[in-house]
Design a protein around this motif. Structure first.
Motif, PDB file in Angstrom:
ATOM      1  N   ASP A  39       0.817  -1.219   0.000  1.00  0.00           N
ATOM      2  CA  ASP A  39       0.000   0.000   0.000  1.00  0.00           C
ATOM      3  C   ASP A  39       0.851   1.268   0.000  1.00  0.00           C
ATOM      4  N   GLU A  40       1.996   1.217  -0.678  1.00  0.00           N
ATOM      5  CA  GLU A  40       2.888   2.363  -0.788  1.00  0.00           C
ATOM      6  C   GLU A  40       2.780   3.049  -2.137  1.00  0.00           C
ATOM      7  N   ALA A  41       1.974   2.494  -3.036  1.00  0.00           N
ATOM      8  CA  ALA A  41       1.818   3.101  -4.360  1.00  0.00           C
ATOM      9  C   ALA A  41       0.439   2.758  -4.918  1.00  0.00           C
ATOM     10  N   LEU A  42      -0.087   3.688  -5.674  1.00  0.00           N
ATOM     11  CA  LEU A  42      -1.340   3.487  -6.393  1.00  0.00           C
ATOM     12  C   LEU A  42      -0.991   3.185  -7.844  1.00  0.00           C
ATOM     13  N   LEU A  43      -1.329   1.992  -8.310  1.00  0.00           N
ATOM     14  CA  LEU A  43      -1.112   1.628  -9.699  1.00  0.00           C
ATOM     15  C   LEU A  43      -2.280   2.159 -10.514  1.00  0.00           C
ATOM     16  N   VAL A  44      -1.977   2.868 -11.597  1.00  0.00           N
ATOM     17  CA  VAL A  44      -3.015   3.465 -12.431  1.00  0.00           C
ATOM     18  C   VAL A  44      -2.810   3.018 -13.877  1.00  0.00           C
ATOM     19  N   ASP A  45      -3.757   2.259 -14.377  1.00  0.00           N
ATOM     20  CA  ASP A  45      -3.722   1.715 -15.737  1.00  0.00           C
ATOM     21  C   ASP A  45      -4.409   2.693 -16.672  1.00  0.00           C
ATOM     22  N   ILE A  46      -3.640   3.257 -17.613  1.00  0.00           N
ATOM     23  CA  ILE A  46      -4.200   4.244 -18.542  1.00  0.00           C
ATOM     24  C   ILE A  46      -4.459   3.653 -19.926  1.00  0.00           C
ATOM     25  N   ARG A  47      -4.322   2.341 -20.072  1.00  0.00           N
ATOM     26  CA  ARG A  47      -4.554   1.721 -21.384  1.00  0.00           C
ATOM     27  C   ARG A  47      -6.017   1.856 -21.786  1.00  0.00           C
ATOM     28  N   TYR A  48      -6.254   1.911 -23.076  1.00  0.00           N
ATOM     29  CA  TYR A  48      -7.630   2.009 -23.535  1.00  0.00           C
ATOM     30  C   TYR A  48      -8.316   0.645 -23.449  1.00  0.00           C
ATOM     31  N   ALA A  49      -9.632   0.669 -23.497  1.00  0.00           N
ATOM     32  CA  ALA A  49     -10.458  -0.511 -23.210  1.00  0.00           C
ATOM     33  C   ALA A  49     -10.098  -1.727 -24.056  1.00  0.00           C
ATOM     34  N   ALA A  50      -9.831  -1.552 -25.330  1.00  0.00           N
ATOM     35  CA  ALA A  50      -9.530  -2.700 -26.195  1.00  0.00           C
ATOM     36  C   ALA A  50      -8.289  -3.445 -25.716  1.00  0.00           C
ATOM     37  N   LEU A  51      -7.289  -2.736 -25.240  1.00  0.00           N
ATOM     38  CA  LEU A  51      -6.085  -3.398 -24.726  1.00  0.00           C
ATOM     39  C   LEU A  51      -6.361  -4.110 -23.411  1.00  0.00           C
ATOM     40  N   ARG A  52      -7.164  -3.483 -22.560  1.00  0.00           N
ATOM     41  CA  ARG A  52      -7.508  -4.139 -21.291  1.00  0.00           C
ATOM     42  C   ARG A  52      -8.312  -5.399 -21.546  1.00  0.00           C
ATOM     43  N   GLU A  53      -9.231  -5.340 -22.494  1.00  0.00           N
ATOM     44  CA  GLU A  53     -10.044  -6.513 -22.829  1.00  0.00           C
ATOM     45  C   GLU A  53      -9.192  -7.613 -23.447  1.00  0.00           C
ATOM     46  N   ARG A  54      -8.248  -7.237 -24.273  1.00  0.00           N
ATOM     47  CA  ARG A  54      -7.394  -8.212 -24.949  1.00  0.00           C
ATOM     48  C   ARG A  54      -6.409  -8.875 -23.987  1.00  0.00           C
ATOM     49  N   ASP A  55      -5.745  -8.054 -23.149  1.00  0.00           N
ATOM     50  CA  ASP A  55      -4.629  -8.551 -22.352  1.00  0.00           C
ATOM     51  C   ASP A  55      -4.925  -8.776 -20.881  1.00  0.00           C
ATOM     52  N   GLY A  56      -6.002  -8.208 -20.376  1.00  0.00           N
ATOM     53  CA  GLY A  56      -6.333  -8.374 -18.972  1.00  0.00           C
ATOM     54  C   GLY A  56      -6.001  -7.138 -18.149  1.00  0.00           C
ATOM     55  N   LEU A  57      -6.195  -7.277 -16.858  1.00  0.00           N
ATOM     56  CA  LEU A  57      -6.021  -6.172 -15.910  1.00  0.00           C
ATOM     57  C   LEU A  57      -5.050  -6.560 -14.812  1.00  0.00           C
ATOM     58  N   ILE A  58      -4.423  -5.566 -14.239  1.00  0.00           N
ATOM     59  CA  ILE A  58      -3.603  -5.780 -13.059  1.00  0.00           C
ATOM     60  C   ILE A  58      -4.545  -5.693 -11.855  1.00  0.00           C
ATOM     61  N   PRO A  59      -4.662  -6.775 -11.079  1.00  0.00           N
ATOM     62  CA  PRO A  59      -5.564  -6.744  -9.924  1.00  0.00           C
ATOM     63  C   PRO A  59      -5.209  -5.590  -8.976  1.00  0.00           C
ATOM     64  N   GLY A  60      -6.212  -4.828  -8.605  1.00  0.00           N
ATOM     65  CA  GLY A  60      -6.028  -3.712  -7.692  1.00  0.00           C
ATOM     66  C   GLY A  60      -5.658  -2.397  -8.346  1.00  0.00           C
ATOM     67  N   ALA A  61      -5.307  -2.429  -9.624  1.00  0.00           N
ATOM     68  CA  ALA A  61      -4.951  -1.182 -10.314  1.00  0.00           C
ATOM     69  C   ALA A  61      -6.215  -0.372 -10.584  1.00  0.00           C
ATOM     70  N   LEU A  62      -6.085   0.925 -10.460  1.00  0.00           N
ATOM     71  CA  LEU A  62      -7.171   1.838 -10.773  1.00  0.00           C
ATOM     72  C   LEU A  62      -7.128   2.122 -12.269  1.00  0.00           C
ATOM     73  N   VAL A  63      -8.236   1.930 -12.955  1.00  0.00           N
ATOM     74  CA  VAL A  63      -8.303   2.180 -14.394  1.00  0.00           C
ATOM     75  C   VAL A  63      -8.804   3.597 -14.622  1.00  0.00           C
ATOM     76  N   ILE A  64      -7.935   4.403 -15.243  1.00  0.00           N
ATOM     77  CA  ILE A  64      -8.295   5.770 -15.638  1.00  0.00           C
ATOM     78  C   ILE A  64      -7.705   5.960 -17.025  1.00  0.00           C
ATOM     79  N   GLU A  65      -8.534   6.083 -18.015  1.00  0.00           N
ATOM     80  CA  GLU A  65      -7.997   6.253 -19.363  1.00  0.00           C
ATOM     81  C   GLU A  65      -7.226   7.566 -19.450  1.00  0.00           C
ATOM     82  N   ARG A  66      -6.263   7.582 -20.329  1.00  0.00           N
ATOM     83  CA  ARG A  66      -5.306   8.690 -20.420  1.00  0.00           C
ATOM     84  C   ARG A  66      -5.979  10.058 -20.529  1.00  0.00           C
ATOM     85  N   ASN A  67      -7.049  10.158 -21.281  1.00  0.00           N
ATOM     86  CA  ASN A  67      -7.669  11.470 -21.488  1.00  0.00           C
ATOM     87  C   ASN A  67      -8.354  12.023 -20.240  1.00  0.00           C
TER      88      ASN A  67
END
Length: 135
Positions: A39-67
């Motif tokens: 709990d020393e860092a917040l992981l933030v996934d900025i990949r767009y939806a198609a990449l997340r759907e294709r490759d998966g998600l990092i458990p616990g990462a907050l998804v916020i698209e780049r824009n």
């Protein structure tokens, strides 16, 4: 940071990446995972939806698209997420391969999030390291 302005020579993307990456210490996949587990860092996934759907998600990462990144992580912003608790927040920005995340981390630094960094190699490096991925 020297960026191209009026009367200056244009800066290419490779030079710009070198400049912004020189302003902070980037983090590798195993170090990012360990920091998130502690709990020393917040992981933030900025990949767009198609990449997340294709490759998966990092458990616990907050998804916020780049824009939306700056609006969601600005601790003083009216559209911030609950996790945006202050300027000392350690944010690890994750894109697909570690390029867009460098520019995003620089943008967060400009908002005062001085501990923002990005994941070297992005999601693909995380996955290659055998770290957890959810479908």
């Amino acid at each position: 940071m020297a960026v191209s302005g009026e009367g200056e020579q244009p800066v290419g993307i490779d030079e710009l990446l070198d400049q912004v990456r020189g302003a902070y210490e980037r983090i590798g996949p195993r170090e990012a995972h360990a920091a998130a587990v502690r709990d020393e860092a917040l992981l933030v996934d900025i990949r767009y939806a198609a990449l997340r759907e294709r490759d998966g998600l990092i458990p616990g990462a907050l998804v916020i698209e780049r824009n939306e990144l700056e609006w969601r992580l600005d601790p003083r912003g009216s559209h911030r997420v609950p996790e945006a608790t202050g300027h000392d927040l350690r944010v690890v920005v994750i894109c697909n391969e570690g390029y867009a995340s460098s520019l995003a981390a620089d943008s967060l630094h400009r908002l005062g999030l001085h501990r923002a960094t990005d994941l070297v190699g992005g999601f693909q490096a995380w996955k290659a390291a055998g770290l957890p991925v959810a479908s």
